[in-house]
Design a protein around this motif. Structure first.
Motif, mmCIF file in Angstrom:
data_model
loop_
_atom_site.group_PDB
_atom_site.id
_atom_site.type_symbol
_atom_site.label_atom_id
_atom_site.label_comp_id
_atom_site.label_asym_id
_atom_site.label_seq_id
_atom_site.Cartn_x
_atom_site.Cartn_y
_atom_site.Cartn_z
ATOM 1 N N VAL A 1 45.677 42.705 49.984
ATOM 2 C CA VAL A 1 45.356 42.475 51.101
ATOM 3 C C VAL A 1 45.991 43.434 52.097
ATOM 4 C CG1 VAL A 1 45.187 40.957 53.156
ATOM 5 C CG2 VAL A 1 44.675 40.131 50.699
ATOM 6 N N LEU A 2 47.254 43.734 52.028
ATOM 7 C CA LEU A 2 48.043 44.612 52.878
ATOM 8 C C LEU A 2 47.289 45.841 52.677
ATOM 9 C CD1 LEU A 2 51.559 43.299 52.902
ATOM 10 C CD2 LEU A 2 49.691 43.287 54.893
ATOM 11 N N GLN A 3 47.114 46.423 51.292
ATOM 12 C CA GLN A 3 46.554 47.580 51.051
ATOM 13 C C GLN A 3 45.279 47.825 51.789
ATOM 14 O OE1 GLN A 3 45.455 48.454 46.746
ATOM 15 N NE2 GLN A 3 46.514 50.289 46.961
ATOM 16 N N VAL A 4 44.416 46.743 51.495
ATOM 17 C CA VAL A 4 42.915 46.822 51.844
ATOM 18 C C VAL A 4 43.278 47.060 53.420
ATOM 19 C CG1 VAL A 4 41.038 45.608 52.241
ATOM 20 C CG2 VAL A 4 42.075 45.409 50.299
ATOM 21 N N LEU A 5 44.066 46.367 54.100
ATOM 22 C CA LEU A 5 44.175 46.391 55.590
ATOM 23 C C LEU A 5 44.475 47.676 56.194
ATOM 24 C CD1 LEU A 5 45.636 43.070 56.656
ATOM 25 C CD2 LEU A 5 43.410 43.463 56.804
ATOM 26 N N SER A 6 45.489 48.291 55.167
ATOM 27 C CA SER A 6 46.239 49.689 55.533
ATOM 28 C C SER A 6 44.938 50.751 55.433
ATOM 29 C CB SER A 6 47.143 49.985 54.656
ATOM 30 O OG SER A 6 46.656 50.433 53.213
ATOM 31 N N HIS A 7 43.848 50.619 54.586
ATOM 32 C CA HIS A 7 42.688 51.340 54.388
ATOM 33 C C HIS A 7 41.939 51.104 55.477
ATOM 34 C CE1 HIS A 7 43.697 53.142 50.601
ATOM 35 N NE2 HIS A 7 43.559 51.905 49.951
ATOM 36 N N GLN A 8 41.714 50.017 56.072
ATOM 37 C CA GLN A 8 40.820 49.636 57.377
ATOM 38 C C GLN A 8 41.521 50.354 58.532
ATOM 39 O OE1 GLN A 8 37.748 47.230 56.063
ATOM 40 N NE2 GLN A 8 38.015 48.223 57.868
ATOM 41 N N LEU A 9 43.009 50.419 58.609
ATOM 42 C CA LEU A 9 43.612 51.243 59.658
ATOM 43 C C LEU A 9 43.169 52.925 59.505
ATOM 44 C CD1 LEU A 9 46.932 48.991 60.038
ATOM 45 C CD2 LEU A 9 45.202 49.581 61.744
ATOM 46 N N ASP A 10 43.344 53.208 58.366
ATOM 47 C CA ASP A 10 43.258 54.411 58.185
ATOM 48 C C ASP A 10 41.853 54.942 58.667
ATOM 49 O OD1 ASP A 10 45.506 55.137 56.966
ATOM 50 O OD2 ASP A 10 44.733 55.438 55.032
ATOM 51 N N PHE A 11 40.793 54.123 58.257
ATOM 52 C CA PHE A 11 39.461 54.554 58.835
ATOM 53 C C PHE A 11 39.300 54.675 60.239
ATOM 54 C CE2 PHE A 11 35.044 52.449 60.015
ATOM 55 C CZ PHE A 11 34.264 53.417 59.320
ATOM 56 N N PHE A 12 39.979 53.729 61.173
ATOM 57 C CA PHE A 12 40.092 54.023 62.557
ATOM 58 C C PHE A 12 40.802 55.114 62.976
ATOM 59 C CE2 PHE A 12 39.241 49.194 62.632
ATOM 60 C CZ PHE A 12 37.919 49.319 62.772
ATOM 61 N N LYS A 13 41.844 55.194 62.348
ATOM 62 C CA LYS A 13 42.823 56.422 62.867
ATOM 63 C C LYS A 13 42.065 57.809 62.465
ATOM 64 C CE LYS A 13 47.257 53.858 62.090
ATOM 65 N NZ LYS A 13 48.227 53.825 61.113
ATOM 66 N N LEU A 14 41.276 57.800 61.552
ATOM 67 C CA LEU A 14 40.399 58.959 61.325
ATOM 68 C C LEU A 14 39.451 59.290 62.347
ATOM 69 C CD1 LEU A 14 40.131 61.178 58.867
ATOM 70 C CD2 LEU A 14 38.356 59.747 57.830
ATOM 71 N N ALA A 15 38.850 58.272 62.832
ATOM 72 C CA ALA A 15 37.935 58.567 63.645
ATOM 73 C C ALA A 15 38.623 59.103 65.132
ATOM 74 C CB ALA A 15 37.286 57.238 64.320
ATOM 75 N N ALA A 16 39.781 58.611 65.404
ATOM 76 C CA ALA A 16 40.420 58.990 66.384
ATOM 77 C C ALA A 16 41.099 60.592 66.187
ATOM 78 C CB ALA A 16 41.855 58.372 66.776
ATOM 79 N N GLU A 17 41.548 60.871 65.087
ATOM 80 C CA GLU A 17 41.812 62.318 64.462
ATOM 81 C C GLU A 17 40.832 63.041 64.721
ATOM 82 O OE1 GLU A 17 42.628 63.216 60.319
ATOM 83 O OE2 GLU A 17 44.568 63.241 60.803
ATOM 84 N N GLU A 18 39.444 62.866 64.408
ATOM 85 C CA GLU A 18 38.353 63.575 64.171
ATOM 86 C C GLU A 18 37.573 63.543 65.689
ATOM 87 O OE1 GLU A 18 36.371 63.860 60.813
ATOM 88 O OE2 GLU A 18 38.216 63.960 59.643
ATOM 89 N N GLY A 19 38.005 62.790 66.347
ATOM 90 C CA GLY A 19 37.213 62.752 67.702
ATOM 91 C C GLY A 19 35.848 62.524 67.611
ATOM 92 N N VAL A 20 35.595 61.227 66.715
ATOM 93 C CA VAL A 20 34.179 60.496 66.591
ATOM 94 C C VAL A 20 34.339 59.149 66.957
ATOM 95 C CG1 VAL A 20 33.424 62.447 64.881
ATOM 96 C CG2 VAL A 20 34.425 60.189 64.107
ATOM 97 N N ARG A 21 33.167 58.594 67.126
ATOM 98 C CA ARG A 21 33.187 57.082 67.294
ATOM 99 C C ARG A 21 33.710 56.249 66.084
ATOM 100 N NH1 ARG A 21 27.905 57.720 67.897
ATOM 101 N NH2 ARG A 21 27.569 55.915 66.831
ATOM 102 N N ILE A 22 34.389 55.116 66.266
ATOM 103 C CA ILE A 22 34.811 54.608 64.793
ATOM 104 C C ILE A 22 33.768 53.676 64.394
ATOM 105 C CG2 ILE A 22 37.162 54.339 65.904
ATOM 106 C CD1 ILE A 22 36.674 51.370 66.686
ATOM 107 N N ASP A 23 32.484 53.812 64.894
ATOM 108 C CA ASP A 23 31.261 52.943 64.320
ATOM 109 C C ASP A 23 30.307 54.113 63.594
ATOM 110 O OD1 ASP A 23 30.321 53.894 66.776
ATOM 111 O OD2 ASP A 23 29.215 52.277 67.286
ATOM 112 N N SER A 24 30.928 55.315 63.523
ATOM 113 C CA SER A 24 30.220 56.147 62.822
ATOM 114 C C SER A 24 29.901 56.045 61.388
ATOM 115 C CB SER A 24 30.651 57.555 63.287
ATOM 116 O OG SER A 24 30.001 58.823 62.490
ATOM 117 N N SER A 25 28.796 56.361 60.749
ATOM 118 C CA SER A 25 28.499 56.033 59.511
ATOM 119 C C SER A 25 29.150 57.379 58.484
ATOM 120 C CB SER A 25 27.135 56.003 59.072
ATOM 121 O OG SER A 25 26.551 57.211 59.601
#
Length: 222
Positions: free
Chosen positions: A58-82
């Motif tokens: 579960v913690l591994q999955v949650l860490s991937h979810q966090l990666d998803f949001f951090k990647l959006a911030a890193e690349e300057g795109v919306r976190i709901d972008s496909s």
């Protein structure tokens, strides 16, 4: 692999890290105007009821979810972008079918499940429609989260079996693709679903994940 991830914590710290991860997810979602409930009881009874192996998963999955949001911030795109979904799945060591790449739109709900029924990934759209806590979503199997029509329940069980025997090799639209489910927890919302695509995926080198792409709408809530 993602540069964001850190080694999973020692056993005595698992609950602390679960709380930290879910709070961070809540804060990221809030930036996009989406409400996430980390948990309903600070004692984390659902997480605590899991084996240590399951807790670490579960913690591994949650860490991937966090990666998803951090990647959006890193690349300057919306976190709901496909556009972010494919990179997030790649960092999870998941290989989707190539025929799915141009079929996901920003308004789609994207969910990935392990063959055992546990959640591996949810995009932000998912949390716009459900009211259950992150502890409930990630510590319970899908069949324990909501009431589904019997046809849906049997269909999902059949898909799990066919995935294990390598029956599915391409993305497809199931014949039974419109249904409504009712949450067993949270606000007990009724949510209408149009299941647009189902697609098998390799996860950690094995055929043991399914990607579901749908359009959802809230019908009612308590």
């Amino acid at each position: 692999m993602s540069g964001f991830q850190s080694p999973l914590p020692p056993a005595q710290d698992l609950r602390i890290h679960f709380a930290e991860y879910t709070h961070q997810l809540r804060d990221f979602a809030a930036q996009a105007g989406v409400v996430m409930v980390p948990y309903r009881d600070a004692a984390l009874p659902l997480f605590g009821a899991l084996t240590e192996k399951a807790q670490r998963k579960v913690l591994q999955v949650l860490s991937h979810q966090l990666d998803f949001f951090k990647l959006a911030a890193e690349e300057g795109v919306r976190i709901d972008s496909s556009k972010l979904i494919w990179r997030a799945l790649a960092r999870m060591r998941m290989v989707p079918q190539s025929d799915l790449f141009d079929r996901i739109m920003d308004e789609d709900v994207v969910e990935v499940y392990h063959v055992d029924g546990t959640a591996l990934f949810k995009n932000l759209q998912f949390f716009k429609y459900i009211s259950m806590s992150l502890e409930e979503v990630y510590c319970l199997r899908w069949m324990d989260l909501a009431k589904f029509p019997p046809q849906v329940f049997l269909f999902f069980l059949e898909m799990g079996f066919k995935l294990r025997v390598a029956f599915y090799r391409h993305s497809f639209t199931p014949k039974f693709n419109r249904y409504t489910f009712v949450e067993k927890l949270g606000q007990r919302r009724s949510v209408a679903v149009h299941l647009r695509w189902v697609s098998p995926a390799l996860y950690e080198g094995e055929r043991k994940a399914m990607i579901f792409v749908n359009r959802s709408s809230i019908v009612s809530a308590e």
